[in-house]
Structures are given as structure tokens and as C-alpha cells.
Design a protein around this motif. Structure first.
Motif, PDB file in Angstrom:
ATOM      1  N   ILE A 202      19.426  65.097  32.770  1.00  0.00           N
ATOM      2  CA  ILE A 202      20.557  64.292  33.238  1.00  0.00           C
ATOM      3  C   ILE A 202      20.909  63.321  32.109  1.00  0.00           C
ATOM      4  N   ASP A 203      22.123  63.372  31.655  1.00  0.00           N
ATOM      5  CA  ASP A 203      22.537  62.512  30.541  1.00  0.00           C
ATOM      6  C   ASP A 203      24.009  62.136  30.717  1.00  0.00           C
ATOM      7  N   VAL A 204      24.266  60.855  30.807  1.00  0.00           N
ATOM      8  CA  VAL A 204      25.626  60.343  31.002  1.00  0.00           C
ATOM      9  C   VAL A 204      26.023  59.585  29.731  1.00  0.00           C
ATOM     10  N   ARG A 209      28.506  55.050  32.006  1.00  0.00           N
ATOM     11  CA  ARG A 209      27.392  54.767  32.931  1.00  0.00           C
ATOM     12  C   ARG A 209      27.789  53.737  33.984  1.00  0.00           C
ATOM     13  N   ARG A 210      27.002  53.680  35.041  1.00  0.00           N
ATOM     14  CA  ARG A 210      27.197  52.766  36.190  1.00  0.00           C
ATOM     15  C   ARG A 210      28.526  53.027  36.912  1.00  0.00           C
ATOM     16  N   ARG A 211      28.954  54.304  36.870  1.00  0.00           N
ATOM     17  CA  ARG A 211      30.153  54.674  37.621  1.00  0.00           C
ATOM     18  C   ARG A 211      29.817  55.739  38.659  1.00  0.00           C
ATOM     19  N   LEU A 213      28.157  58.622  38.061  1.00  0.00           N
ATOM     20  CA  LEU A 213      28.096  60.008  37.573  1.00  0.00           C
ATOM     21  C   LEU A 213      26.678  60.576  37.674  1.00  0.00           C
ATOM     22  N   GLY A 214      25.692  59.757  37.314  1.00  0.00           N
ATOM     23  CA  GLY A 214      24.302  60.225  37.438  1.00  0.00           C
ATOM     24  C   GLY A 214      23.972  60.585  38.875  1.00  0.00           C
ATOM     25  N   VAL A 237      10.176  61.739  34.525  1.00  0.00           N
ATOM     26  CA  VAL A 237      10.956  60.681  33.876  1.00  0.00           C
ATOM     27  C   VAL A 237       9.991  59.697  33.216  1.00  0.00           C
ATOM     28  N   ALA A 243      16.451  52.568  34.276  1.00  0.00           N
ATOM     29  CA  ALA A 243      17.737  53.023  34.827  1.00  0.00           C
ATOM     30  C   ALA A 243      17.567  54.326  35.601  1.00  0.00           C
ATOM     31  N   ALA A 244      16.919  55.300  34.971  1.00  0.00           N
ATOM     32  CA  ALA A 244      16.781  56.609  35.617  1.00  0.00           C
ATOM     33  C   ALA A 244      15.899  56.519  36.863  1.00  0.00           C
ATOM     34  N   TYR A 248      17.034  57.621  40.605  1.00  0.00           N
ATOM     35  CA  TYR A 248      16.356  58.661  41.397  1.00  0.00           C
ATOM     36  C   TYR A 248      15.809  58.080  42.711  1.00  0.00           C
ATOM     37  N   ARG A 250      17.118  55.685  44.373  1.00  0.00           N
ATOM     38  CA  ARG A 250      18.276  55.546  45.267  1.00  0.00           C
ATOM     39  C   ARG A 250      18.710  56.882  45.838  1.00  0.00           C
TER      40      ARG A 250
END
Ligand SMILES: CC(C)(COP(=O)(O)OP(=O)(O)OC[C@H]1O[C@@H](n2cnc3c(N)ncnc32)[C@H](O)[C@@H]1OP(=O)(O)O)[C@@H](O)C(=O)NCCC(=O)NCCS
Length: 271
Positions: A202-204, A209-211, A213-214, A237, A243-244, A248, A250
Motif C-alpha cells: 500500500i503506497d499513497v 495522503r490523509r484523504r 486513499l489508503g 508493517v 501512519a500505516a 490498519y 481503523r
């Protein structure tokens, strides 16, 4: 953080994970698995010491050293274990390697698991991340050039040529992309093997980021795997990837165990 009390034993989950990321060069050492793939990724270039090697530990470690040196690679062994919070006796192999000067590679990792249906279904209703609404995620059976260019494994600018084969080394996998203005701005991979789904890569793009998409990718990948009959999903991870891990968690993942790599000392180098 929610606990996953139905997680399989560490050794079982490690074997499952190995089926999702299969090195080009693999060999058995008793029940242990030796893996080499030109040095790209720890998973594909380390020995997996689960089960019985069929010989004393010291001999198994010597054999592993020879196997990797023969391939021009630093001997490396992954050490899976319970979370630091769990009461645990020292791992005898880890203790032996430490005594022989094998260093811990940077970036220890954790393994997280969830029910695929729960991850795929999260966000229906009040729980939904607003930014994820309506994000169009495209799925393909192979990674195209834009997908490969967007995936920066551990911050690498460019993937080695061998990565394309490794990414397609599970019995089944799918590659997700999010596009914006003709640019691929986010990617992810899901594989299915041994009845489990595995989410990787997973790479944004930093500016997107923080939109959500992840989150959108994680859900879409879990939904795709659920559709292939995989009831459970795991991912790996880095322990320090705040962040990741937050993303996950959530999405419904719980941390079940951790691992680190031990790398043999370079012959002749000062210790
Ligand atoms: C980790 C990553 C994939 C997150 O992607 P993203 O699109 O920004 O994630 P989302 O917008 O869906 O975030 C969902 C939630 O995750 C958590 N989260 C995401 N980034 C976070 C950060 N930098 N710090 C803390 N929490 C974070 C938040 O709870 C966030 O919800 P919020 O924005 O409403 O607070 C992205 O930062 C990334 O590509 N990092 C580099 C590659 C990487 O580490 N990949 C994971 C390998 S396992």
C-alpha cells in the motif's frame, strides 16, 4: 487496540505468509525454509525457522550461512515471536545468533490480522471515513508500469527488475490503483494463498495522503479477497510505521505478533 483471540499460532501464520511472497530460489532445511531473491525484501531473502530443522541449531545456522554466502547474499534469519507485552522466554535461536554476532536488522515489524469481510464492510454508515467516499479503485491481475513506478518499497526510488516476478509469486493476486488526472497516485496489492488474504504494497503519493486513499485501497483489496473466498487477512508493517498502523487499526486489524531479522556478521569486519 482490539485483540484478535482467534489468530492462528505464530508458526502457522508465518508459513501462510511465506506462501504469499515466494522467492525465486527456495530450499528446505528440515521444516525450515530458505529463501533467496537477489536481496529484494527481507521476506524473500531470509530463512524462516519454523518447525524442526532436523539437526542441532548450531549446525542449522552454519548451513544457512553457507547457503546464503554461496548466493552472494548476507545470511539472514527472521525471528518471529510474541508481542513484547506477552510473557515470553528468550528465543533460543535468537539468543544463539546474538551470541554469534548476528545483528538485528533495522525496522522490526508486526503482523496484523482481521476478518476480510469486516475490513471490506467497514465504513458503511456512521463509521465511514469521509475522504474515502467514492474513491475509484481499479483492480488488475498484473502490475503495470505506472503501478510499479508508484510503489516505493521502504522508500526505494526504483524497484529492481526481480520485483515484478516476486509481486506475482502467490497463487493469486490483484493490484489496485487510484488515478487522478491520468497519474497513478496510490497502489496496493492483495494475494490469496492457504485460505488467507495478504495485503502488501500500500503506497499513497505523499501529496495525496490523509484523504482516505489508503483506507479505500485497504477496503477494496479486502473485498476482492473476500470475493475469492479468503475469510481472514494478514499484513506485515514496520513496528515504527505509525501512519500505516493507525490506518490498519481503523480498518479493523489487530496486532498479533512481531518479528525481526538477524543478519550474520561480515567475515573480517570489525565487530
Ligand atoms: C500509510 C499510508 C498508506 C496511509 O495512507 P493515507 O491515504 O494517508 O491514509 P488515510 O487517509 O486513508 O488515513 C486513514 C486514517 O489512518 C490514520 N493515519 C493515516 N496517516 C497517518 C499519520 N501520518 N499519522 C497518524 N495517523 C495516520 C488516521 O487515523 C487516518 O484517518 P484521519 O485522516 O481521519 O485521521 C501512507 O501514509 C503511505 O503511503 N505511507 C508510505 C508507505 C507505507 O508506509 N505503506 C504501508 C506499508 S505496510
Amino acid at each position: 487496540m482490539s485483540a484478535d483471540h482467534s489468530a492462528p499460532p505464530i508458526a502457522s501464520l508465518e508459513r501462510i505468509a511465506a506462501a504469499h511472497w515466494q522467492a525465486a530460489d527456495q530450499a528446505a532445511l528440515g521444516e525450515w525454509l530458505l529463501r533467496a531473491d537477489g536481496g529484494f525484501t527481507g521476506r524473500a531473502n531470509s530463512a524462516l525457522p519454523v518447525g524442526d530443522p532436523g539437526m542441532p541449531l548450531v549446525e542449522a545456522v552454519d548451513r544457512i550461512g553457507q547457503w546464503y554466502l554461496h548466493r552472494g547474499l548476507p545470511p539472514m534469519i527472521v525471528i518471529p515471536g510474541p508481542l513484547a507485552s506477552a510473557a515470553q522466554p528468550p528465543d533460543p535461536l535468537d539468543t544463539l545468533l546474538a551470541a554469534r554476532g548476528w545483528r538485528v536488522r533495522s525496522g522490526p515489524a508486526v503482523v496484523m490480522t482481521a476478518q476480510t469481510g469486516a475490513v471490506a464492510g467497514r465504513g458503511q454508515g456512521a463509521d465511514r471515513t469521509p475522504g474515502a467516499t467514492g474513491v475509484p479503485v481499479t483492480l488488475a491481475s498484473r502490475p503495470d508500469a505506472a503501478w510499479l513506478a508508484r510503489y516505493h518499497y521502504r522508500g526505494m526510488a526504483e524497484l529492481p527488475a526481480s520485483a515484478r516476478r516476486l509481486l506475482q509469486s502467490a497463487p493469486w493476486q490483484a493490484f489496485a490503483s487510484v488515478e487522478d488526472g491520468g497519474q497513478t497516485i496510490a497502489v496496493g496489492r492483495v494475494s490469496v494463498a492457504a485460505g488467507w488474504a495478504g495485503i502488501t504494497a500500500i503506497d499513497v503519493a505523499p501529496e495525496h495522503r490523509r484523504r482516505g486513499l489508503g483506507t479505500a485501497l485497504t477496503r477494496a483489496l479486502a473485498a476482492e479477497a473476500a470475493g475469492r473466498g479468503a475469510g481472514r487477512v494478514f499484513l506485515q508493517v514496520e513496528e515504527g510505521n505509525v501512519a500505516a498502523r493507525a490506518l490498519y487499526e481503523r480498518c479493523g486489524f489487530a496486532t498479533v505478533h512481531r518479528y525481526h531479522y538477524r543478519v550474520a556478521p561480515v567475515p573480517g569486519a570489525p565487530s
